[in-house]
Design an enzyme around this catalytic site. Structure first.
Site, PDB file in Angstrom:
ATOM      1  N   GLU A   1       0.475  -1.341  15.255  1.00  0.00           N
ATOM      2  CA  GLU A   1      -0.255  -0.081  15.006  1.00  0.00           C
ATOM      3  C   GLU A   1      -1.136   0.257  16.208  1.00  0.00           C
ATOM      4  O   GLU A   1      -1.197   1.413  16.646  1.00  0.00           O
ATOM      5  CB  GLU A   1      -1.124  -0.223  13.748  1.00  0.00           C
ATOM      6  CG  GLU A   1      -1.895   1.055  13.443  1.00  0.00           C
ATOM      7  CD  GLU A   1      -2.930   0.884  12.340  1.00  0.00           C
ATOM      8  OE1 GLU A   1      -2.652   0.177  11.342  1.00  0.00           O
ATOM      9  OE2 GLU A   1      -4.024   1.439  12.494  1.00  0.00           O
TER      10      GLU A   1
ATOM     11  N   CYS B   1       0.867  -1.184   0.000  1.00  0.00           N
ATOM     12  CA  CYS B   1       0.000   0.000   0.000  1.00  0.00           C
ATOM     13  C   CYS B   1       0.900   1.229   0.000  1.00  0.00           C
ATOM     14  O   CYS B   1       2.126   1.115   0.131  1.00  0.00           O
ATOM     15  CB  CYS B   1      -0.892  -0.004   1.233  1.00  0.00           C
ATOM     16  SG  CYS B   1       0.066   0.189   2.736  1.00  0.00           S
TER      17      CYS B   1
HETATM   18 FE1  F3S Z   1      -1.133   1.231   4.296  1.00  0.00          FE
HETATM   19 FE2  F3S Z   1      -1.280   3.404   5.629  1.00  0.00          FE
HETATM   20 FE3  F3S Z   1      -3.410   2.229   4.762  1.00  0.00          FE
HETATM   21  S1  F3S Z   1       0.134   1.779   5.973  1.00  0.00           S
HETATM   22  S2  F3S Z   1      -2.921   0.110   4.773  1.00  0.00           S
HETATM   23  S3  F3S Z   1      -1.889   3.177   3.521  1.00  0.00           S
HETATM   24  S4  F3S Z   1      -3.105   3.078   6.698  1.00  0.00           S
END
Ligand code: F3S
Length: 674
Positions: free
Chosen positions: A124, A12
Site C-alpha cells: 500500500e 474488511c
Molecule cells: Fe480494508 Fe480498505 Fe480499510 S482495504 S483496512 S477497508 S483501507
C-alpha cells in the site's frame, strides 16, 4: 474454556471487495493476473491460484488480458503502463486508499513534498509513493525517523491505512518539528481503528488471545503486537491446524481476532478446532458463553459485512455532473483547491473555477466548508472536477429568471459591441442588448456603453442556452412614464414649479418641469416686448415658472415666466421716484417724442420738448431707436400707465438732483393714444 470473538475480525470491506472481484472473474472462467497476492493470506491465494489466477510479481510478469489491481492499490505509472498495453484492468483499489492517492497526486502537482507514515516496502505504501511525482516522498514509521526528516517549510503527511492512530499522532508531532507547515491527512481506515481497539479491549480481559492471519499481513502483525502488550499469552495463528498445539487451559477465557485478510472460513475453522480441545467453546461474539460443539455460524456474520459495506457506500455519496455538493477544503495550492466531498476521490477546483481568484490562497482555508458543483466525476486522471463559480452563476441565473418573471430591473455592465447590439455582463451571465433596445433614440455609437453600468430589463430568457436578452430602452421608457405620471400628479394651475429650459422655438420655450415638458409662450416670457425667446432664456437655464393651464387629455402644459415677477406698473412709483435719474433705451420714435424703455414692460415718453436744451424740429435729428439715454423721471401715473421723462433735465442736473423750484415740466400736449 470460554471463547470471545471480536466483532471486527476477518475481511474488511476493501479486502472482501477485491476477493469477491477475483472470485467473480474466476467464476466467469477468465484467465486473470493479480498484481501481487490479492490478500496477505497464503491459503486464500493458493486457492485462487488453483482456480486459475496468476499472481504476477511485476508488470513484466503479467499474463492474459485481465489484470486485477488489489485493494492496496498501485502507483500512477502502473496504471498508465497497463493502459498502454491495452489490458483490461479491474481496479479494486480500496476507496480509502484511492482517496490517499488523490491527495498525494494533488500535493505533487502543487509541488508539496509527501511524507507517508507507514511501513517501508509495504504494497500500500509503495502504491501511495507511486503517486508522488516531481517532489520528494518519504516513508517514516517512527518518531525517530520523522525527526530525521530534512527540514521543509511544508509537506503533506498521510498515513498507511492500517497505521495505529496513536503512532500516527506521535509521528506527526515529531514531523511537525521538522516541517512547520505540515498538512495532515488522517487517512487511517476506521475499520482498522475499530478492529484494533476491539482487539485491545478483548486482549485486556482474556487469559489468552489468538490473532489469526497471514504472517506477511501488516495489519495482522500490528494487531498481534497491540494485543501482546496487553495479554502476554497472545498467539499468532496463520493456519487453523496451529491451534492444536497452543498451550491453552480448560479454565482459560480465550479472545479471538483476525486480520483484514483472514477469511471467515479460517476463523471458523480455528474455532471448530478449539472446540475439539474443549467442548465449551462458543462462537458468541458479544459476551462469553459456553462454547458449543459443531459451531455452524460464521464468526463474522455476513450481515455485519453487508451492513458495513452499505454504511460505507452511504458515506461515499454518489455524484453526477451538475450536482451541487458541500465539501470541506483539505488543501489549497497555487493552482487549485482540493475539497473532500465524501466521495472516494477528493474533488479539485481549478483556480479559474473559484469565485475569488485573486490571492486565492488567502481567501480559501483548509477546514472551510464550500459549496461546489460537480463538473466531471472523473477528469481523466481520477479526480473529480469541481466548480465554485458555476454554483454562483447558477444562483445568479435563477435570481435573474425570477427578476424576469417579476418584471424587475437588473444591473449590468457593457462588455463588448457585437453585430446588432451590445453584450452586457449581468451578474456573470452573458446578456445581449439589441442596438434598438439601447435607448429611446437611435444610438450611433454603441461602444459608448462599453464599461458603463447599465440598468436593464430582461425581455427574453433562453433557459436551454442560458442566454438573456435585455432592454435599456424599456427601462428608460418606464422610468420616463413614471416620472411623467408623478409630475402630472403634482401639477396644478397657479403653482410655481422649477424647471430647465430644454429647447426654444419662435413661439416660445419648452421647459422640463420634472418628467414633463411645458411651454412658455413668447408672450409669457417677459412683461416687455420679446421678438424671440432667446432674448429672455437659453437652453439649460434653470427657471421658476407658473403653471398657467393644464390640458391633461392632450398632455399640454402652459407655463408663464413673467408671471413669477411683479408687474412693472405695480412697482413703478417705488422703483422710479419722481425726480430720480436713470438709464433707458429708446424703443420707439414718434413725431411728438421718443419712448424709452426703463425696464421690460415699462416705457416712458420723452416729449420732443424734453429731448434737448434747445428746440428741435424732428426727434430723429437727435435720437434713434436703440440709443441708451439718461432720463429724469418727471411723472409716474400707474393708473394711466404713463411715465413722463426728460433727457434735457437729466443732462442739466446730476443723479437724484432736485428739480428747480417752479420750473415748467414742459410735458406739452400728449396725443390721445397715450
Ligand atoms: Fe480494508 Fe480498505 Fe480499510 S482495504 S483496512 S477497508 S483501507
Amino acid at each position: 474454556m470460554k471463547v470471545e470473538i471480536a466483532r471486527q475480525a476477518g475481511f474488511c470491506f476493501g479486502v472482501r471487495r477485491s476477493v469477491d472481484a477475483v472470485n467473480a472473474l474466476l467464476a466467469q472462467g477468465k484467465r486473470i493476473t493479480t498484481l501481487g497476492p490479492v490478500i496477505h493470506n497464503p491459503m486464500v491465494v493458493e486457492d485462487m491460484r488453483a482456480r486459475g489466477a496468476y499472481v504476477a510479481e511485476s508488470l513484466k510478469d503479467v499474463r492474459g488480458e485481465t489484470v486485477v489491481i488489489r485493494s492496496h492499490g498501485e502507483g500512477r505509472a502502473v496504471h498508465e503502463a497497463l493502459r498502454a498495453r491495452g489490458l483490461t484492468v479491474v481496479d479494486t483499489t480500496c476507496p480509502f486508499v484511492a482517496r490517499i492517492h488523490a491527495r498525494v497526486d494533488a500535493a505533487s502537482r502543487a509541488h508539496l513534498p509527501v511524507v507517508i507514515v507507514g511501513e517501508k516496502g509495504h504494497a500500500e505504501v509503495e502504491g501511495i509513493l507511486g503517486w508522488v511525482r516531481g517532489v520528494p516522498g518519504y516513508v517514516v514509521g517512527t518518531e525517530e525517523e520523522a525527526l530525521a526528516l530534512p527540514e521543509m517549510p511544508r509537506a503533506l503527511v498521510v498515513a498507511q491505512t492500517t497505521t495505529p492512530k496513536a503512532r500516527f499522532e506521535a509521528v506527526c508531532a515529531a514531523a511537525r518539528q521538522r516541517i512547520p507547515g505540515c498538512e495532515i491527512f488522517e487517512s487511517i481506515c476506521k475499520t482498522t481503528v475499530l478492529r484494533q481497539s476491539e482487539a485491545q479491549d478483548l486482549a485486556s480481559r482474556v487469559d489468552a488471545m489468538l490473532v489469526i492471519g497471514g504472517r506477511n499481513s501488516s495489519n495482522t502483525r500490528k494487531l498481534f503486537s497491540l494485543c501482546a502488550r496487553l495479554c502476554p499469552r497472545t498467539y499468532f495463528l496463520e493456519r487453523p491446524q496451529e491451534a492444536a498445539s497452543l498451550p491453552l487451559r480448560a479454565q482459560d477465557t480465550i479472545g479471538i481476532t483476525a486480520g483484514a485478510s483472514t477469511p471467515d472460513e479460517i476463523i471458523k475453522e480455528v474455532v471448530t478446532r478449539m472446540s475439539e480441545l474443549d467442548k465449551t467453546i462458543t462462537p458468541q461474539t458479544d459476551a462469553p458463553v459456553e462454547a458449543q460443539e459443531n459451531v455452524q455460524e460464521p464468526v463474522q456474520e455476513p450481515a455485519q459485512d453487508a451492513e458495513f459495506a452499505a454504511a460505507f457506500e452511504k458515506t461515499l455519496v454518489s455524484i453526477r455532473p451538475g450536482q451541487t455538493v458541500t465539501g470541506t477544503i483539505v488543501q489549497v495550492t497555487d493552482n487549485e483547491v482540493c475539497v473532500n466531498i465524501g466521495y472516494k476521490s477528493d474533488g479539485l477546483i481549478p483556480v479559474a473555477e473559484l469565485i475569488t481568484q485573486e490571492n486565492h490562497r488567502e481567501a480559501y482555508h483548509v477546514g472551510d466548508e464550500i459549496e461546489v458543483e460537480v463538473v466531471k466525476v472523473n477528469d481523466g486522471e481520477g479526480n473529480v472536477l469541481l466548480s465554485e463559480k458555476n454554483i454562483v452563476s447558477r444562483k445568479h441565473w435563477d435570481a435573474l429568471v425570477e427578476k424576469f418573471e417579476n418584471n424587475e430591473y437588473v444591473e449590468g455592465t457593457g462588455k463588448s459591441v457585437v453585430k446588432g447590439g451590445l453584450i452586457a455582463d449581468v451578474d456573470g451571465v452573458r446578456t445581449f442588448v439589441p442596438a434598438s433596445q439601447l435607448s429611446e433614440r437611435y444610438v450611433e455609437k454603441i461602444d459608448q456603453f462599453v464599461g458603463k453600468p447599465l440598468k436593464l430589463k430582461i425581455i427574453e430568457v433562453d433557459k436551454q442556452k442560458r442566454r438573456l436578452v435585455a432592454s435599456r430602452k424599456a427601462v428608460l421608457a418606464e422610468e420616463s412614464a413614471a416620472r411623467k405620471a408623478a409630475a402630472w400628479e403634482n401639477l396644478e394651475v397657479g403653482k410655481t414649479v422649477h424647471g430647465i429650459v430644454r429647447r426654444l422655438t419662435d413661439f416660445g420655450a419648452f421647459v422640463d418641469i420634472g418628467g414633463v415638458d411645458g411651454l412658455i409662450h413668447i408672450t409669457d416670457l417677459s412683461w416687455g416686448r420679446v421678438k424671440h425667446p432667446s432674448e429672455v432664456v437659453k437652453p439649460n437655464d434653470e427657471v421658476d415658472v407658473l403653471v398657467l393651464a393644464l390640458d391633461r387629455e392632450r398632455e399640454r402644459i402652459s407655463l408663464g415666466l413673467k408671471q413669477t415677477k411683479p408687474k412693472p406698473w405695480e412697482t413703478a412709483q417705488v422703483n422710479y421716484p419722481v425726480g430720480s435719474i436713470c438709464e433707458g433705451k429708446v424703443v420707439r420714435i414718434v413725431t411728438f417724442g421718443a419712448f424709452v424703455e426703463l425696464e421690460p414692460g415699462l416705457d416712458g415718453l420723452v416729449h420732443i420738448s424734453q429731448i434737448a436744451p434747445t428746440r428741435i424740429n424732428k426727434v430723429e435729428d437727435v435720437l434713434k431707436v436703440g440709443d441708451i439715454v439718461r432720463v429724469r423721471i418727471l411723472d409716474v401715473n400707474p393708473e394711466a400707465k404713463r411715465i413722463s421723462l426728460s433727457i434735457r433735465d437729466a443732462a442739466d442736473y446730476g443723479d437724484n438732483a432736485e428739480l428747480p423750484e417752479g420750473e415748467d415740466m414742459g410735458l406739452g400736449e400728449l396725443p390721445e393714444e397715450l
